[in-house]
Design a protein around this motif. Structure first.
Motif, PDB file in Angstrom:
ATOM      1  N   GLU A 209       0.842  -1.197   0.000  1.00 36.40           N
ATOM      2  CA  GLU A 209       0.000   0.000   0.000  1.00 36.40           C
ATOM      3  C   GLU A 209       0.880   1.251   0.000  1.00 36.40           C
ATOM      4  OE1 GLU A 209      -3.261   0.160  -0.054  1.00 36.40           O
ATOM      5  OE2 GLU A 209      -4.059  -1.747   0.728  1.00 36.40           O
ATOM      6  N   PHE A 210       0.281   2.373  -0.419  1.00 40.79           N
ATOM      7  CA  PHE A 210       0.988   3.659  -0.400  1.00 40.79           C
ATOM      8  C   PHE A 210       0.218   4.654   0.460  1.00 40.79           C
ATOM      9  CE2 PHE A 210       2.316   1.580  -4.271  1.00 40.79           C
ATOM     10  CZ  PHE A 210       3.690   1.724  -4.209  1.00 40.79           C
ATOM     11  N   PRO A 211       0.936   5.513   1.185  1.00 43.92           N
ATOM     12  CA  PRO A 211       0.254   6.462   2.080  1.00 43.92           C
ATOM     13  C   PRO A 211      -0.445   7.559   1.304  1.00 43.92           C
ATOM     14  CG  PRO A 211       2.595   6.925   2.023  1.00 43.92           C
ATOM     15  CD  PRO A 211       2.407   5.662   1.223  1.00 43.92           C
ATOM     16  N   VAL A 212      -1.400   8.170   1.964  1.00 44.12           N
ATOM     17  CA  VAL A 212      -2.123   9.302   1.382  1.00 44.12           C
ATOM     18  C   VAL A 212      -1.556  10.575   1.984  1.00 44.12           C
ATOM     19  CG1 VAL A 212      -4.353  10.437   1.110  1.00 44.12           C
ATOM     20  CG2 VAL A 212      -4.195   7.938   1.075  1.00 44.12           C
ATOM     21  N   SER A 213      -1.106  11.490   1.121  1.00 43.53           N
ATOM     22  CA  SER A 213      -0.549  12.762   1.609  1.00 43.53           C
ATOM     23  C   SER A 213      -1.665  13.609   2.193  1.00 43.53           C
ATOM     24  CB  SER A 213       0.123  13.507   0.465  1.00 43.53           C
ATOM     25  OG  SER A 213       1.202  12.751  -0.029  1.00 43.53           O
ATOM     26  N   GLN A 214      -1.407  14.209   3.331  1.00 39.21           N
ATOM     27  CA  GLN A 214      -2.386  15.092   3.975  1.00 39.21           C
ATOM     28  C   GLN A 214      -2.077  16.534   3.596  1.00 39.21           C
ATOM     29  OE1 GLN A 214      -4.974  13.918   5.685  1.00 39.21           O
ATOM     30  NE2 GLN A 214      -4.245  11.824   5.312  1.00 39.21           N
TER      31      GLN A 214
END
Length: 218
Positions: A209-214
């Motif tokens: 999985e890849f993180p979601v930028s905030q």
């Protein structure tokens, strides 16, 4: 002459090992010597062979350490080892867990971390990357030759890759792979595939999985 280098080989007449020795003589303006005496204690051939093998192994290790240190010194920044972070934007990272690893993998996994880069004002990442610390249990070094990411829909994308150095036999090393552009918008979880330069030894990692930028507000 001062600074001049002369290679000199002496050969011993008693027939014992070692049979010869080689030296580099370097000229010096104030510390010159007209006579050089060479003494040696004869030793069994098996002892000399052991010392030679140890010296060669030490030299190989020094070469590997030098290559690793040079690569680390030249490591770029951002995604793909911080190479793609060259402007305003947000980089998010996460340590990967709950990964699946086939038993046939040629390498072990010590740690995995994924990254995403989202330009300011946008909602989708412009690039993603994965950094792996891998363990090589084999008797030969492992050199990364190619990488691909397969998303949940079965679409496969070839990845750019960057590695510090070949992963040494019975050792560990770092690998960074990633993609940039519209192709970064893949449906995950994904499957990561790595393969070596020569030979059939591969590495597969599932549930990536890849993180979601905030993004922050204006």
């Amino acid at each position: 002459m001062p600074g001049e280098r002369v290679k000199v080989t002496v050969r011993f007449a008693d027939g014992a090992a070692p049979a010869s020795a080689t030296f580099w003589l370097v000229g010096h303006g104030g510390l010159g010597a007209r006579r050089v005496e060479v003494f040696r204690q004869p030793r069994p051939p098996d002892v000399l062979k052991k010392e030679r093998d140890e010296a060669q192994a030490e030299a190989r290790q020094c070469q590997e350490d030098k290559a690793r240190l040079l690569a680390e010194r030249e490591e770029p920044g951002g995604l793909m080892g911080a190479a793609w972070l060259e402007g305003a934007g947000v980089v998010a990272s996460m340590k990967l867990g709950f990964l699946t690893k086939p038993p046939a993998n040629a390498l072990g996994l010590d740690e995995a971390r994924s990254y995403s880069y989202t330009p300011t004002g946008e909602t989708h990442p412009a690039s993603v990357a994965v950094r792996l610390r891998l363990l090589n249990p084999g008797a030969e070094p492992w050199t990364l030759a190619g990488a691909a990411l397969v998303d949940s829909a079965g679409e496969q994308v070839e990845l750019a890759r960057w590695t510090l150095a070949p992963i040494p036999a019975n050792g560990a090393g770092a690998v960074v792979v990633g993609i940039k552009g519209e192709r970064a918008q893949l449906g995950c979880p994904c499957t990561l595939k790595l393969w070596e330069a020569t030979g059939p030894r591969t590495f597969t990692l599932g549930n990536v999985e890849f993180p979601v930028s905030q993004q922050s507000g204006p």
